[in-house]
Write a protein that holds these residues in place. Sequence first.
Motif, short mmCIF file in Angstrom:
data_model
loop_
_atom_site.label_atom_id
_atom_site.label_comp_id
_atom_site.label_asym_id
_atom_site.label_seq_id
_atom_site.Cartn_x
_atom_site.Cartn_y
_atom_site.Cartn_z
N TYR A 258 69.14 16.67 42.11
CA TYR A 258 68.52 17.59 41.14
C TYR A 258 67.53 16.83 40.25
CZ TYR A 258 68.24 21.29 37.60
OH TYR A 258 67.80 22.26 36.75
N GLY A 259 67.91 15.62 39.87
CA GLY A 259 67.03 14.81 39.01
C GLY A 259 65.68 14.52 39.65
N LEU A 260 65.65 14.44 40.98
CA LEU A 260 64.40 14.11 41.66
C LEU A 260 63.73 15.32 42.33
CD1 LEU A 260 65.50 10.79 43.39
CD2 LEU A 260 63.76 11.02 41.61
N PHE A 261 64.55 16.24 42.85
CA PHE A 261 63.98 17.32 43.67
C PHE A 261 64.39 18.73 43.24
CE2 PHE A 261 63.92 13.54 46.33
CZ PHE A 261 62.59 13.54 46.73
N GLY A 262 65.12 18.86 42.15
CA GLY A 262 65.49 20.20 41.67
C GLY A 262 64.23 20.97 41.28
N LEU A 263 64.21 22.25 41.61
CA LEU A 263 63.05 23.09 41.28
C LEU A 263 63.25 23.63 39.85
CD1 LEU A 263 60.42 24.08 42.53
CD2 LEU A 263 61.64 26.10 43.34
N THR A 264 62.54 23.00 38.92
CA THR A 264 62.70 23.33 37.49
C THR A 264 61.40 23.91 36.94
OG1 THR A 264 61.95 21.13 36.85
CG2 THR A 264 64.33 21.41 37.17
N ARG A 265 61.52 24.56 35.77
CA ARG A 265 60.31 25.09 35.11
C ARG A 265 59.32 23.97 34.84
NH1 ARG A 265 63.55 27.56 30.29
NH2 ARG A 265 64.79 25.81 30.97
N GLU A 266 59.83 22.82 34.42
CA GLU A 266 58.97 21.69 34.10
C GLU A 266 58.17 21.25 35.34
OE1 GLU A 266 58.44 20.63 31.13
OE2 GLU A 266 57.08 19.02 31.81
N ARG A 267 58.85 21.15 36.46
CA ARG A 267 58.17 20.68 37.69
C ARG A 267 57.16 21.70 38.19
NH1 ARG A 267 63.16 17.85 39.50
NH2 ARG A 267 62.71 15.74 38.79
N LEU A 268 57.45 22.98 37.95
CA LEU A 268 56.54 24.03 38.45
C LEU A 268 55.24 24.11 37.67
CD1 LEU A 268 59.05 26.89 39.34
CD2 LEU A 268 57.42 25.83 40.91
N LYS A 269 55.14 23.34 36.57
CA LYS A 269 53.90 23.41 35.77
C LYS A 269 52.67 22.94 36.54
CE LYS A 269 55.94 23.19 31.18
NZ LYS A 269 56.42 22.31 30.11
N VAL A 270 52.86 22.12 37.57
CA VAL A 270 51.70 21.63 38.34
C VAL A 270 51.31 22.62 39.46
CG1 VAL A 270 52.21 19.19 37.90
CG2 VAL A 270 53.09 20.29 39.99
N ALA A 271 52.17 23.60 39.71
CA ALA A 271 51.88 24.57 40.78
C ALA A 271 50.82 25.56 40.31
CB ALA A 271 53.17 25.30 41.17
N SER A 272 50.39 26.45 41.20
CA SER A 272 49.47 27.52 40.82
C SER A 272 50.12 28.32 39.67
CB SER A 272 49.23 28.41 42.05
OG SER A 272 48.74 29.65 41.64
N PRO A 273 49.32 28.83 38.71
CA PRO A 273 49.93 29.56 37.59
C PRO A 273 50.76 30.77 38.04
CG PRO A 273 47.58 29.17 37.22
CD PRO A 273 47.87 28.69 38.60
N ASN A 274 50.41 31.36 39.17
CA ASN A 274 51.16 32.53 39.67
C ASN A 274 52.18 32.17 40.74
OD1 ASN A 274 49.56 34.20 38.05
ND2 ASN A 274 47.95 34.20 39.63
N VAL A 275 52.59 30.92 40.75
CA VAL A 275 53.49 30.48 41.85
C VAL A 275 54.71 31.39 41.96
CG1 VAL A 275 54.76 28.82 40.39
CG2 VAL A 275 54.66 28.49 42.87
N LEU A 276 55.07 31.67 43.20
CA LEU A 276 56.26 32.48 43.48
C LEU A 276 57.36 31.57 44.01
CD1 LEU A 276 54.42 35.48 45.12
CD2 LEU A 276 55.43 35.39 42.82
N VAL A 277 58.59 31.88 43.63
CA VAL A 277 59.73 31.02 43.97
C VAL A 277 60.66 31.78 44.90
CG1 VAL A 277 61.78 29.88 43.03
CG2 VAL A 277 59.57 29.69 41.84
N MET A 278 61.06 31.11 45.97
CA MET A 278 61.97 31.74 46.92
C MET A 278 63.10 30.76 47.28
SD MET A 278 58.96 33.47 49.26
CE MET A 278 59.99 33.78 50.66
N HIS A 279 64.17 31.31 47.81
CA HIS A 279 65.32 30.51 48.29
C HIS A 279 66.08 31.42 49.25
CE1 HIS A 279 68.99 28.20 48.48
NE2 HIS A 279 68.62 27.35 47.55
N PRO A 280 66.44 30.93 50.46
CA PRO A 280 67.12 31.83 51.40
C PRO A 280 68.55 32.16 50.98
CG PRO A 280 66.99 29.59 52.28
CD PRO A 280 66.18 29.61 51.02
N GLY A 281 69.12 31.40 50.04
CA GLY A 281 70.50 31.60 49.64
C GLY A 281 71.44 31.03 50.69
N PRO A 282 72.68 30.76 50.37
CA PRO A 282 73.21 30.83 49.01
C PRO A 282 72.64 29.71 48.13
CG PRO A 282 74.89 29.98 50.54
CD PRO A 282 73.71 30.35 51.37
#
Length: 329
Positions: A258-282
Amino acid sequence: MHQSHAHQASRLQLNGQGQLKHFLSTEGLSRELLTEILDRAESFLDDQGGIRNVPLLAGRTVMNLFFEPSTRTRTTFEVAAKRLSADVLNIDISKSSTSKGETLRDMLWNLEAMTADVFVVRHGLSGAPHFIASQVTPQIAVINAGDGRHAHPTQAMLDMLTIRRHAGAFENLTVAIIGDIRHSRVARSEIHALQTLGAKEIRVIGPRTLLPKDFEQLGVQVFEDMTAGLAGVNVAIALRIQNERMESALLPGSSEFYGLFGLTRERLKVASPNVLVMHPGPINRGVEIESEVADGPQSLILKQVNYGIAVRMAVLAMAVEGQMQENRQ
Ligand code: CP
């Protein structure tokens, strides 16, 4: 794409007219066919976000054969089959006669004798649904609901529908798939589908130990760093860490991951402003994804589940129609 794999996969999946008769893999299927699945799925969605009842499979029997646990896939196949007016049987494999030594082939012959039309198969062994498709009598359609680390084609197609509906044309999109790529049947099926549908750029991001060696040959960009990998992406797909498929300790631990690869709000700041987040679950909150991201306005995780019903309706209907066409010849 490995041409002979793709050729074998499409030969088993398609009838003489090039229509789907089994759905085993996204690999080797044409852009037209993948688009037809998406368009057919759209036809089952109504304007209020609901799913239509369309009795295309009235009098047909769909059998769910799940040799591995599942919540989303098994249940949405059941809902999909019922929306198509099929009869659905969920075979409890742990209580089936395979636990008394009956072979898989004998079990299939017995289920065929109960007038099955579709087998939906999840299995821990890669290739099991292909084997079953090669063994069943010609009228029966086999749908792969996830096999080992090989393929999860209906998950990939529901993800493609989610992307098409919410992010737009594939040609304009950079899509990143993050985490345990090595053990992920979802990643493999998504990469084949994204390539076929013409995505601008496909990236995989993860620790070296969870990135397969051959992925660069698939034409994807490989990143071991989240900041570089997420820069400018339009869609970020986090994957579950598949501890059950790790043959040795490939990760130091969940919190380190999580410390290196968790998908966090902070890390998403470099993505496109409208980035969409998905996960197949669980999902594993605090391992692959921050709760605020999973539940936030950019998250499409529950939409994916909902679209799974429409995509599975499309695939069930198309495979049964493909079998009928083949057997009319
Ligand atoms: N995404 C997915 O395959 O979930 P299940 O294991 O719950 O079916």
